[in-house]
Design an enzyme around this catalytic site. Structure first.
Site, PDB file in Angstrom:
ATOM      1  N   GLY A 189       0.785  -1.285  -0.083  1.00 30.50           N
ATOM      2  CA  GLY A 189       0.067   0.004   0.094  1.00 30.50           C
ATOM      3  C   GLY A 189       0.856   1.294   0.016  1.00 30.50           C
ATOM      4  O   GLY A 189       2.309   1.120   0.275  1.00 30.50           O
ATOM      5  N   CYS A 190       0.210   2.341  -0.280  1.00 29.21           N
ATOM      6  CA  CYS A 190       0.867   3.641  -0.550  1.00 29.21           C
ATOM      7  C   CYS A 190       1.458   4.007   1.086  1.00 29.21           C
ATOM      8  O   CYS A 190       2.788   4.503   1.195  1.00 29.21           O
ATOM      9  CB  CYS A 190      -0.305   4.845  -0.946  1.00 29.21           C
ATOM     10  SG  CYS A 190      -1.459   5.026  -0.071  1.00 29.21           S
ATOM     11  N   TYR A 191       0.539   4.223   1.834  1.00 29.38           N
ATOM     12  CA  TYR A 191       0.966   4.485   3.460  1.00 29.38           C
ATOM     13  C   TYR A 191       2.185   3.616   3.866  1.00 29.38           C
ATOM     14  O   TYR A 191       3.308   3.891   4.299  1.00 29.38           O
ATOM     15  CB  TYR A 191      -0.125   4.685   4.410  1.00 29.38           C
ATOM     16  CG  TYR A 191      -0.913   5.588   3.992  1.00 29.38           C
ATOM     17  CD1 TYR A 191      -0.540   7.138   4.113  1.00 29.38           C
ATOM     18  CD2 TYR A 191      -2.178   5.259   3.749  1.00 29.38           C
ATOM     19  CE1 TYR A 191      -1.571   8.212   4.000  1.00 29.38           C
ATOM     20  CE2 TYR A 191      -3.197   6.618   3.841  1.00 29.38           C
ATOM     21  CZ  TYR A 191      -2.852   8.016   3.775  1.00 29.38           C
ATOM     22  OH  TYR A 191      -3.809   9.082   3.738  1.00 29.38           O
ATOM     23  N   THR A 222       4.280   1.724   2.111  1.00 32.19           N
ATOM     24  CA  THR A 222       5.592   1.890   1.444  1.00 32.19           C
ATOM     25  C   THR A 222       6.293   3.156   2.332  1.00 32.19           C
ATOM     26  O   THR A 222       7.538   2.857   2.438  1.00 32.19           O
ATOM     27  CB  THR A 222       5.238   2.228   0.104  1.00 32.19           C
ATOM     28  OG1 THR A 222       4.562   0.894  -0.617  1.00 32.19           O
ATOM     29  CG2 THR A 222       6.624   2.450  -0.855  1.00 32.19           C
TER      30      THR A 222
END
EC number: 1.2.1.38
Lengths: 345, 345, 345, 345
Positions: B148-150, B152
């Site tokens: 996921g973005c957060y 990473t």
């Protein structure tokens, strides 16, 4: 009442002016600057075309301190240090919106502000104008050090907990976010549209000058508290501050009990709104108004409480609270000139 | 290589497509959706006028899994749970950009996602695709659960410290901020311009589904770590994530020693940039690219370390890392298709 | 090729640098300024951390003109007037991105620019670098006056019609809109975030210095054309220009016939995209790229044709077209260094 | 007075509510919707927490028309066509903010709106509520078709010129720009933050439904006028409309004479501000208020006059003008509830 605004061309000044326009007790408002004179205010702020016919005037301290009832200083950092000694001890009460007079410890001030410290007698006289916490002292004050924007949001969010002694004293972390108007009106690369639009920035890490201001008030309530961790971010919006606050509790708590605690502290406060459980305020919901909206949620997994506190940095974080303090100092209804429904969207 | 993108109409899909356009080893790219078919891709994305002449096609699992070398799933939450079992065990390797396959603990998944858990054999096969941390496992994988973005941004900022055991295990607080593209392409009131412009919002307080994803990786490194406190904010910008991370250290450290530690971990990493002491990255400085920029600063007053980690949520936080993983899985130069100078301003 | 960029710290300069990074024929790139020296470029532009290890250098005209193959001047208004005479007639070809050398009529220049006119021999030598219209002259040129951002969008939108003599010569109205990066990097009140966010402004009404530039090119094609009406607006976005153009036709036309005309003019142009009937380009669809996207629609009610032309002001409106012109001047593939898929969203 | 707002959950509705809060003559305000019922209004609009304790109610036409003095319809296109016939001819006067009742010509309506035309008796009764132009008719009206946002800005900018017969009748071009709130509250891809931020879009080219509305009013003043050219753009901001208007004059004029003409028309108008020569209004200067700011400049080169007219689309372009019309209809001071200093910045 006769009022003066020194620094009327800045964003703090124009906001004080806006609220005084609606204020029943204010019959004249002198607009003052330290550089320009005899220019129509509406030339500087064309949105006042047809609303304001006042001219800007050059500051004359001797006359002002006797003619006016109250003087707002909405001036850049350092100006008040020079002006205030020449303005006090006259008829006029003084409300300083800058950070010059807020810090009682000279060493701290000089370390964070890198500026000359104001005379001791001025600092001694200055009452910290966090209206909801220092109300009684404000009523008797002749000189107010009006709180900073970040401290206002953060302190109103922390006060009940700290006052009740519910949190581990060294556990406070404040992750604060502000719109660009907090950077003031003087153009700079960082605050240009092109550099700040579609961008998110952290700045002054562990060095922000509002750190000692927050600690000073908290320690006046509970001298065990601190040091805090305080960090600040620039959000691509014009107005608004959100302080996301993390604290550890001495013991597990239910969110609704903590909410009841906040309500018991603030239920009589006209400008503090404790939000419903599960509903978190966004900055736009207070934009243009003197509200401070607070919500909180306990996390049993980590035993941490998260508190969200939002204000309009130019209103409750500056001009609005300044007018609220003026009302307190003059025995006027505290909400006079300040009641308004937020404009949404 | 023959590549397919399922969910090509979403923001993750269009970004995978952009990188594959520049990729030397990719000779054909099938654009697939679960609802539309036989519409030119450039109708959905007019910026591709004259660039793309491909049509969208309906997913046919049986054919795809044998014809293609690799399939990206850039689909909404829950789709991959249904599709992946029918896509694996063919010729094609699978890279899933959704959160469906990331959580190894069924109970955690169901609690945070409120969705049906994928079949156990799929979960067992899925390798968590945090390229810099799981590189060797990724090289051998046939199925990637792309991070996921957060997670990473947050994990790359925390990994060296956690791996070295330098921090108090329960002290991690992540205050994360994201642009609106993270909300995906499906219109909603919260993500409309009028509601999110000139606004700042906190959401899913203590409930965000990326919480267990972050803890799972950290605990695979050091099983004492956690629980973390993780909160998420919507910033009025399109792209970008900043994780502001607060940790307590076992003992005082100099910022430059910690920076050297990070450099020793990441100096060979093409997409991680440890910034100079005193220089903190802003999100725009990595926009459109696969970089993760990290800076840190120790605060001796509070014995806390602040770590800032920024990425483009759609690139290193989604499509870019997915292509990086594809390169690893196929023995291609890891940076192929992904090297680019950020567009600034 | 050895290339130099004078004014590398500005937005035009950083964009030229970005394209040269991707350019196969460019082997060295000197970064020059008239004020700073020996500072790493990545200090000015931290997004280049780890990408650029070049230092900024002070301009030395005598050395540069012999050492370099081509020099880009990305300098503020007026600088080129002074520098160009000292740079020409050496080995290096010159591409000037400023407005200094564009206007052939001294009186017009002085009236609109309020600046000293460049020496006649410089003006005589300067070829107006609208790549698609002046391609053959550009190929032979040693000195290019690179077009302005508004003129590029407007002229590419008007050229086929004017060249065919289809419009009433005095009927041209250009309502142009630009993002804030067009105002350059020097901070100013108008271009600060707080003043331009959530705001829309018209400026320099009937006085914009791009007016004579547009008329000069149009009149070189058809000397009956003009005077035009040209107005400019500031849009709260960083990049992008849209010219909405209104013209009256000599006789009624079908939109699709006019579209065919544009396609016949531009079908071989790699950077001009005539959009499908009924589909109008938005600025984001060309952001970061050298494309100019055009659409048109005839209104039988008023016998007026509306033409929409969009570019990225910093790319096709400045640095991208400059590199395109460099390619033409050196016999390199015209698209070298410039081909890229727009980043969307 | 007892007031009802049908469509209180939309942006027009919340703005009517905001102004009625400040209105001295309004003692009760019923909040009505066609779908939800018995939900606190502050649940839909959390910025009203602590301000509004009203609940939403389902519309009951029979009761409302007799109980209330005035009903605002702030409903989506088409709803008023159905509701108004059941609401008129009771005690309540009706002010419809939608476009349903504005067009007197059925064919035009059906062609531009693609919707069923309202009953003839409703159309016949509806007075077009452009306050400054139709004041006397509005005073006597029981049913108001409140003007559209674009028409309000455009018509107030054109009215003196058209009424005086100074312009070539077919020369009117209106290049209009609007913030995103004009698209309403229903989420859509085009109005999502990610698609509209950092973007500029033209839409409904030659097809916008406000075209016949503008022509109808202009032709009621001067039946030679038209057809106009009218185009509309979406600006990445929440509020504000700017109409940039181009007209040809029968003969050359001095800008200051034309300005005097406008002042003679509008000097008694509390909400129209003719700006100083050379000063052009920006949209933020009227945001949140009922002002329409106008400036103009003649171009002797082209014999064209440029007129700039700005409003807040949700106020003078919708809710504010609606309340202004209510004041006129009930013989209340025209500015009641509507006087406010714009919030700036």
């Amino acid at each position: 009442m006769k009022v003066g605004i020194i620094g009327a061309t800045g964003y703090g000044g124009i906001e004080v002016y806006r609220f005084l326009q609606k204020h029943k007790n204010v019959h004249s408002c002198k607009l003052l600057t330290t550089s320009q004179q005899d220019i129509p205010y509406a030339n500087v702020y064309p949105h006042l075309h047809g609303i304001s016919d006042e001219n800007l005037n050059l500051v004359n301290e001797e006359k002002l301190k006797e003619e006016l009832d109250v003087i707002f200083l909405a001036t850049p950092s350092g100006v008040s240090t020079n002006l205030t000694p020449r303005l006090i001890n006259g008829k006029a009460k003084i409300i300083d919106l800058s950070g010059d007079l807020r810090i009682k410890n000279q060493e701290q001030y000089e370390s964070y502000y890198q500026k000359k410290y104001p005379p001791k007698e001025v600092i001694d006289q200055a009452v910290y104008g966090l209206s909801e916490v220092n109300r009684e002292a404000i009523k008797d004050a002749d000189l107010i050090a009006n709180p900073g924007c970040y401290p206002t949001a953060s302190l109103l969010g922390l006060y009940p907990l700290v006052n009740e002694g519910l949190i581990r004293p060294s556990s406070i972390i404040i992750d604060a976010k502000s719109g660009l108007s907090g950077a003031g009106k003087t153009p700079s690369l960082v605050s240009s549209f092109t550099e700040s639009n579609e961008n998110l920035r952290i700045y002054k890490v562990h060095e922000h000058q509002h750190t000692p201001e927050i600690e000073q008030l908290l320690q006046s309530v509970n001298d065990q508290v601190g040091p805090i961790t305080f960090s600040t971010h620039l959000i691509p919006m014009t107005r608004g501050i959100m302080s996301t606050i993390y604290v550890e509790l001495h013991e597990a708590q239910k969110t609704n009990r903590l909410k009841e605690l906040y309500q018991s502290y603030y239920s009589q406060e006209p400008f503090i709104r404790i939000r419903k459980e599960g509903q978190f305020p966004s900055t736009k919901e207070v934009a243009g108004t003197n509200y401070c909206d607070i919500s909180l949620k306990y996390d049993p997994r980590s035993n941490r409480l998260l508190i969200v506190s939002v204000i309009d940095n130019l209103v409750k974080g500056a001009a609005g609270q300044a007018v609220q303090n003026m009302n307190l100092m003059f025995g006027i209804e505290e909400t006079e000139g300040l009641v308004d429904t937020p404009i949404y969207p």
